[in-house]
Design a protein around this motif. Structure first.
Motif, PDB file in Angstrom:
ATOM      1  N   LEU A 258      90.830 -19.092  54.593  1.00 55.49           N
ATOM      2  CA  LEU A 258      91.298 -17.958  55.391  1.00 55.49           C
ATOM      3  C   LEU A 258      92.752 -17.635  55.073  1.00 55.49           C
ATOM      4  CD1 LEU A 258      90.825 -15.885  57.631  1.00 55.49           C
ATOM      5  CD2 LEU A 258      91.443 -17.648  59.304  1.00 55.49           C
TER       6      LEU A 258
ATOM      7  N   ILE B  85      88.582 -11.462  54.960  1.00 54.10           N
ATOM      8  CA  ILE B  85      89.319 -12.130  56.038  1.00 54.10           C
ATOM      9  C   ILE B  85      88.423 -12.301  57.271  1.00 54.10           C
ATOM     10  CG2 ILE B  85      91.209 -11.828  57.699  1.00 54.10           C
ATOM     11  CD1 ILE B  85      92.806 -10.531  55.435  1.00 54.10           C
ATOM     12  N   LYS B  86      87.676 -11.265  57.597  1.00 56.47           N
ATOM     13  CA  LYS B  86      86.763 -11.368  58.746  1.00 56.47           C
ATOM     14  C   LYS B  86      85.685 -12.420  58.503  1.00 56.47           C
ATOM     15  CE  LYS B  86      87.347  -6.548  60.208  1.00 56.47           C
ATOM     16  NZ  LYS B  86      86.663  -5.243  60.416  1.00 56.47           N
TER      17      LYS B  86
ATOM     18  N   LYS C 186      94.274 -14.226  53.272  1.00 57.09           N
ATOM     19  CA  LYS C 186      95.301 -13.472  53.996  1.00 57.09           C
ATOM     20  C   LYS C 186      96.534 -13.257  53.112  1.00 57.09           C
ATOM     21  CE  LYS C 186      94.323 -14.490  58.872  1.00 57.09           C
ATOM     22  NZ  LYS C 186      94.834 -15.176  60.089  1.00 57.09           N
TER      23      LYS C 186
ATOM     24  N   TYR D 243      85.811 -15.171  56.474  1.00 47.28           N
ATOM     25  CA  TYR D 243      86.332 -16.540  56.542  1.00 47.28           C
ATOM     26  C   TYR D 243      86.830 -16.895  57.935  1.00 47.28           C
ATOM     27  CZ  TYR D 243      85.931 -17.114  51.509  1.00 47.28           C
ATOM     28  OH  TYR D 243      85.432 -17.240  50.240  1.00 47.28           O
ATOM     29  N   ASP D 244      87.250 -15.894  58.701  1.00 51.89           N
ATOM     30  CA  ASP D 244      87.635 -16.166  60.085  1.00 51.89           C
ATOM     31  C   ASP D 244      86.414 -16.576  60.907  1.00 51.89           C
ATOM     32  OD1 ASP D 244      89.573 -16.043  62.346  1.00 51.89           O
ATOM     33  OD2 ASP D 244      88.232 -14.446  63.010  1.00 51.89           O
ATOM     34  N   SER D 245      85.285 -15.903  60.679  1.00 52.02           N
ATOM     35  CA  SER D 245      84.060 -16.277  61.393  1.00 52.02           C
ATOM     36  C   SER D 245      83.577 -17.665  60.956  1.00 52.02           C
ATOM     37  CB  SER D 245      82.970 -15.238  61.140  1.00 52.02           C
ATOM     38  OG  SER D 245      82.596 -15.212  59.782  1.00 52.02           O
TER      39      SER D 245
ATOM     40  N   GLN E 141      85.515 -20.113  60.028  1.00 55.70           N
ATOM     41  CA  GLN E 141      86.402 -21.089  60.649  1.00 55.70           C
ATOM     42  C   GLN E 141      86.016 -21.315  62.114  1.00 55.70           C
ATOM     43  OE1 GLN E 141      90.391 -19.862  61.558  1.00 55.70           O
ATOM     44  NE2 GLN E 141      91.252 -21.845  60.985  1.00 55.70           N
ATOM     45  N   ARG E 142      85.735 -20.220  62.835  1.00 50.35           N
ATOM     46  CA  ARG E 142      85.331 -20.358  64.246  1.00 50.35           C
ATOM     47  C   ARG E 142      84.003 -21.114  64.361  1.00 50.35           C
ATOM     48  NH1 ARG E 142      84.139 -15.677  65.813  1.00 50.35           N
ATOM     49  NH2 ARG E 142      84.996 -14.248  64.262  1.00 50.35           N
TER      50      ARG E 142
ATOM     51  N   GLN F 292      90.021 -23.100  57.016  1.00 50.82           N
ATOM     52  CA  GLN F 292      91.388 -22.664  57.296  1.00 50.82           C
ATOM     53  C   GLN F 292      92.140 -22.348  56.017  1.00 50.82           C
ATOM     54  OE1 GLN F 292      92.771 -22.074  60.222  1.00 50.82           O
ATOM     55  NE2 GLN F 292      94.779 -21.530  59.335  1.00 50.82           N
TER      56      GLN F 292
END
Length: 293
Positions: A195, A131-132, A199, A134-136, A138-139, A192
């Protein structure tokens, strides 16, 4: 490895229990034989019959047959345990002889088990790292919309034909893409989706772990209650066997009552051993889920 160990302990204690039962059944069979050979039945009392003697012999042979099967199963379980531990099959397995009944049976709170499992579970930790990640991503994809600012430098030289000498030009540059064919939008959308997917996997895994812990906790609670019931039943059956043996020796009761008491005693003891090994096996599964092994 714990499952293999508990299975080995269970079969070893079953073999020990059957060995003791075989010895008692042999003594009883000889006692019934003597009673049959010396029996002088009264008019209203048939005494010890040949059927009683054959039942005693049959019960003794049944116990012997079960003991042989238990010894074979124990030998196979020992080989399996050696394989799991990494011991050579030809070498003896040196384990401390700890009866299942002496192993601690402590009450475990369901809420505490769930919290420990969710905190220590290796699969859940891996998903959290995903999760961390894919979050990075996305950002990082969203930053493609922002203008790029950087320092620019230019070197001119050597002296050209117009007499201009070598020189450096330094400045700040601003770069903004007006249209990239929707590639940035596609990257953001893809990151997105990835991510949200991981999740959802994390949520499903948490629910699955919680449900599994709840089921295991109910099983442990049920086994604990059943073991206490069987403990009392075993004490009663022991007294019943002793009374039946004394009564049969004194000629007060028939052999069938003694045989029934002996069979019930063995069944109760085997049932309690099964509950014990199931309890410790279920407990090892909880430890595996929580990462406490």
């Amino acid at each position: 490895m714990k499952k293999a160990y508990y299975q080995h302990r269970f079969l070893k204690e079953v073999a020990r229990l059957l060995s003791e039962a075989e010895l008692k059944a042999g003594v009883t069979a000889r006692m019934v034989k003597i009673a049959y050979e010396t029996s002088v039945p009264d008019k209203d009392d048939k005494g010890t019959t040949r059927v009683d003697y054959l039942q005693a012999r049959n019960f003794h042979s049944e116990i012997k047959s079960k003991l042989i099967d238990a010894d074979k199963a124990l030998e196979s379980a020992e080989i399996a345990l050696k394989y799991v531990v990494g011991v050579n099959i030809d070498q003896p397995l040196r384990l401390q002889d700890i009866p299942l009944d002496s192993m601690p049976i402590a009450p475990i709170e369901s809420k505490g088990m769930k919290e420990a499992a969710l905190e220590r579970n290796a699969d859940l930790k891996t998903l959290n790292l995903g999760i961390k990640f894919y979050d990075s991503r996305q950002r990082l994809a969203k930053k493609e919309y922002l203008p790029k600012i950087g320092i620019q430098g230019q070197y001119v030289g050597p002296e050209d034909r117009f007499g201009v000498k070598n020189s450096w030009f330094v400045g700040i540059g601003l770069n903004m893409t007006l249209f990239d064919g929707f590639s940035t939008k596609a990257k953001v959308a893809q990151s997105q989706i990835q991510l949200e997917k991981i999740k959802d996997q994390g949520i499903l895994l948490e629910k699955a772990i919680s449900a599994q812990i709840s089921a295991l906790h109910k099983t442990l609670s049920g086994l604990t209650e059943k073991m206490e019931v069987l403990r009392g039943a075993i004490e009663e059956t022991n007294e019943r066997v002793n009374l039946a043996a004394e009564g049969y020796s004194a000629g007060l009761i028939e052999y069938e009552k003694l045989l029934s008491a002996q069979k019930t005693e063995i069944e109760m003891k085997l049932a309690r051993l099964q509950c014990l090994v199931f309890y410790h096996t279920m407990k090892s599964e909880i430890e595996l889920l929580s990462g406490a092994m």
